[in-house]
Design an enzyme around this catalytic site. Structure first.
Site, mmCIF file in Angstrom:
data_model
loop_
_atom_site.group_PDB
_atom_site.id
_atom_site.type_symbol
_atom_site.label_atom_id
_atom_site.label_comp_id
_atom_site.label_asym_id
_atom_site.label_seq_id
_atom_site.Cartn_x
_atom_site.Cartn_y
_atom_site.Cartn_z
ATOM 1 N N HIS A 154 0.815 -1.228 0.000
ATOM 2 C CA HIS A 154 0.000 0.000 0.000
ATOM 3 C C HIS A 154 0.841 1.267 0.000
ATOM 4 O O HIS A 154 0.325 2.355 -0.224
ATOM 5 C CB HIS A 154 -0.923 0.004 1.226
ATOM 6 N N ASP A 358 3.650 9.373 -0.684
ATOM 7 C CA ASP A 358 2.426 8.644 -0.348
ATOM 8 C C ASP A 358 2.174 7.561 -1.387
ATOM 9 O O ASP A 358 2.317 7.820 -2.581
ATOM 10 C CB ASP A 358 1.236 9.622 -0.355
HETATM 11 C C1 GDG Z 1 -2.064 3.832 3.312
HETATM 12 C C2 GDG Z 1 -1.057 4.507 2.378
HETATM 13 C C3 GDG Z 1 -2.775 4.482 0.572
HETATM 14 C C4 GDG Z 1 -8.277 10.070 8.086
HETATM 15 N N1 GDG Z 1 -8.681 10.795 9.135
HETATM 16 C C5 GDG Z 1 -9.915 10.404 9.432
HETATM 17 C C6 GDG Z 1 -10.290 9.397 8.551
HETATM 18 N N2 GDG Z 1 -9.256 9.210 7.729
HETATM 19 C C7 GDG Z 1 -9.267 8.254 6.611
HETATM 20 C C8 GDG Z 1 -9.340 8.981 5.286
HETATM 21 C C9 GDG Z 1 -8.778 7.918 4.348
HETATM 22 C C10 GDG Z 1 -7.794 7.180 5.242
HETATM 23 O O1 GDG Z 1 -8.081 7.505 6.593
HETATM 24 C C11 GDG Z 1 -6.381 7.606 4.967
HETATM 25 O O2 GDG Z 1 -5.989 7.040 3.762
HETATM 26 P P1 GDG Z 1 -4.737 7.570 2.959
HETATM 27 O O3 GDG Z 1 -4.711 6.880 1.661
HETATM 28 O O4 GDG Z 1 -4.832 9.045 2.836
HETATM 29 O O5 GDG Z 1 -3.452 7.257 3.852
HETATM 30 P P2 GDG Z 1 -2.860 6.069 4.810
HETATM 31 O O6 GDG Z 1 -3.652 5.929 6.044
HETATM 32 O O7 GDG Z 1 -1.446 6.454 5.017
HETATM 33 O O8 GDG Z 1 -2.993 4.733 3.949
HETATM 34 C C12 GDG Z 1 -1.770 5.350 1.339
HETATM 35 C C13 GDG Z 1 -3.671 3.705 1.524
HETATM 36 O O9 GDG Z 1 -2.907 2.974 2.472
HETATM 37 C C14 GDG Z 1 -4.561 2.707 0.770
HETATM 38 O O10 GDG Z 1 -3.820 1.829 -0.003
HETATM 39 O O11 GDG Z 1 -3.570 5.331 -0.229
HETATM 40 O O12 GDG Z 1 -0.836 5.917 0.439
HETATM 41 O O13 GDG Z 1 -0.130 5.309 3.125
HETATM 42 O O14 GDG Z 1 -9.785 7.014 3.954
HETATM 43 O O15 GDG Z 1 -10.651 9.367 5.025
HETATM 44 N N3 GDG Z 1 -11.482 8.793 8.559
HETATM 45 C C15 GDG Z 1 -12.367 9.199 9.520
HETATM 46 N N4 GDG Z 1 -12.063 10.166 10.427
HETATM 47 C C16 GDG Z 1 -10.856 10.791 10.428
HETATM 48 O O16 GDG Z 1 -10.603 11.669 11.256
HETATM 49 N N5 GDG Z 1 -13.558 8.627 9.563
#
Ligand code: GDG
Length: 460
Positions: A154, A358
């Protein structure tokens, strides 16, 4: 297709209905096809038993194991999150190498492989997720498992140069070769992985694109992950985001949503917003930044340091720019419910997504899915987010260039409705078309083709 789907990820949703894109997607495909989901229970126990517990899911079974306190420290907080995570995010300088952590990491992978091997069937389709389990296929092969094993990384794949900082770098190609399909987010990750094999004696790229290393032949391909765009859009319409944030009708709202992680570029983002405020001319619209940054991995020192830094910068900027009736930065260091989040995205004029590094970044896709197509906001996206390969219609910025990010904020606020609509239409088409259901299906189809080819070869 025959055979059970077997999923492995660090955590399983054993505490109730899953929340969050990936877990929901895996839950949905296991519910539809039946199968088993292996992962840690979330419990830390002094004498973690060498057997799996059963938790019944919705149409599938979860098999969970506890970690010991030493495993939590050495495997999870240590090697996975203080070595592999910074290494893959171009922060080898933050690697915290502790003697024994690698042994604990490989020990957890071996322990899980042994427990799984006792239950696996030859026709299972095994899909392993993320850097916690890089050596798991090699451990399963050592236990005699011959089933098709896929993996999805990921996070970004490190450059050959960065990989040199990993003491166990020579083991990585062998770990990868034990899988049949090694999935990455982007083309640039695939290029980085292929570069590693190109410089490796004994590895060969075959005409069909697969890689041969000793007696193993496997594929390295990109599968950019998506979100459940329709569900997100529905939530966004239902939530009345604007009424929650108390902004005046002529005030602009910028939103940032990130786990509080040093890879997300939060410090430079705040500085860029500060520079934007500095350069704001008297009659330009007021803008405030709503930054949601829930805590994560707080026991890792690098995370405590970035938290302190953000609090310092936010305090300084708010002290300088606030008015009696206005605070420019609202920094929320806790998670908000997903439905609320969807409404906030929709209410925001700008989505500011500026990671230094990322794998994909789902927030960029969620922001787009949540917009009102008739009057959409503008996505500002870092050139270092994996999402940029699919989202060139965003305003693309360099997160190291604070002036450029501040200028992008000005450009976003001044963007005519027609241009906002055009950009949004292109972005939304991609986000809705390439959603998470399509991602799982594409990955599992690729695994099925590999299984069929292996069967045909065995029968010929
Ligand atoms: C890894 C990889 C890749 C965040 N704050 C809240 C909340 N979130 C949710 C967001 C989003 C998720 O968390 C974060 O996803 P990201 O993709 O931005 O980043 P990582 O957590 O680092 O994920 C990344 C991912 O895996 C998938 O393969 O895209 O690059 O690092 O869904 O909305 N959700 C809620 N409250 C929050 O305060 N409900």
């Amino acid at each position: 297709m025959t055979g059970r789907l077997v999923v492995v990820s660090n955590r399983v949703p054993s505490d109730g209905p899953p929340a969050g894109g990936l877990v929901v997607a895996l839950h949905d495909c296991l519910r539809d096809s039946g199968g088993v989901w292996f992962g840690t229970s979330g419990q830390i126990t002094e004498d973690a038993p060498d057997r799996l517990a059963t938790v019944e899911g919705d149409g599938y079974t979860m098999r969970t194991f506890d970690l010991t306190p030493q495993e939590q420290t050495g495997y999870y907080l240590g090697y996975a999150n203080s070595v592999l995570w910074p290494l893959c995010h171009r922060r080898a300088d933050l690697m915290d190498l502790h003697a024994g952590d690698y042994d604990t990491y490989i020990g957890v992978n071996r322990r899980l492989a042994k427990m799984m091997a006792a239950e696996l069937r030859a026709d299972d389709r095994i899909w392993i997720h993320d850097y916690h389990f890089l050596p798991l296929a090699a451990c399963l092969r050592a236990e005699g498992v011959t089933a098709t094993i896929g993996y999805f990384h990921h996070i970004p794949f490190p450059s050959t140069h960065d990989l040199m900082a990993l003491p166990e770098r020579d083991l990585v190609p062998g770990w990868m070769a034990a899988f049949d399909l090694f999935g990455l987010q982007t083309q640039r990750d695939v290029a980085a992985a292929l570069e590693m094999f190109r410089s490796l004696n004994g590895a060969e790229q075959l005409r069909d694109g697969s890689i041969k290393l000793r007696d193993r032949r496997f594929q390295v391909r990109s599968f950019p992950i998506g979100i459940d765009a329709h569900a997100f859009a529905r939530d966004a319409v239902e939530a009345d985001g604007r009424s929650r944030v108390n902004v005046s009708p002529d005030e602009r709202l910028v939103i940032g949503v990130d786990r509080l992680d040093y890879s997300k570029g939060l410090d430079n983002r705040l500085r860029a917003f500060g520079q934007f405020l500095e350069k704001r001319v008297e009659d330009a619209p007021k803008a405030s930044l709503l930054q949601i940054a829930p805590p994560t991995r707080e026991d890792v020192p690098a995370y405590a340091r970035i938290r302190d830094e953000l609090e310092r910068v936010t305090g300084a900027l708010n002290g300088k720019h606030s008015d009696l009736d206005w605070t420019p930065i609202r920094y929320i260091h806790r998670a908000v419910p997903r439905e609320v989040l969807a409404g906030l995205y929709r209410a925001a004029d700008v989505g500011l997504v500026t990671p230094f590094c990322d794998g994909m970044n789902l927030v960029a896709k969620e922001y787009v899915a949540a917009q009102n197509p008739d009057n959409p906001g503008v996505l500002i996206l870092s050139q270092f987010a994996g999402a940029v390969e699919q989202m060139p219609a965003a305003l693309i910025v360099n997160p190291y260039d604070i002036g450029e990010m501040a200028a992008a904020l000005h450009q976003a606020f001044a963007m005519p409705l027609e241009e906002r609509r055009e950009r949004h239409e292109i972005l939304a088409r991609g986000v809705f078309r390439n959603d998470v259901a399509k991602w799982t299906q594409t990955y599992l189809d690729a695994m099925a083709r590999i299984t069929r080819a292996a069967q045909e070869l065995a029968e010929s």
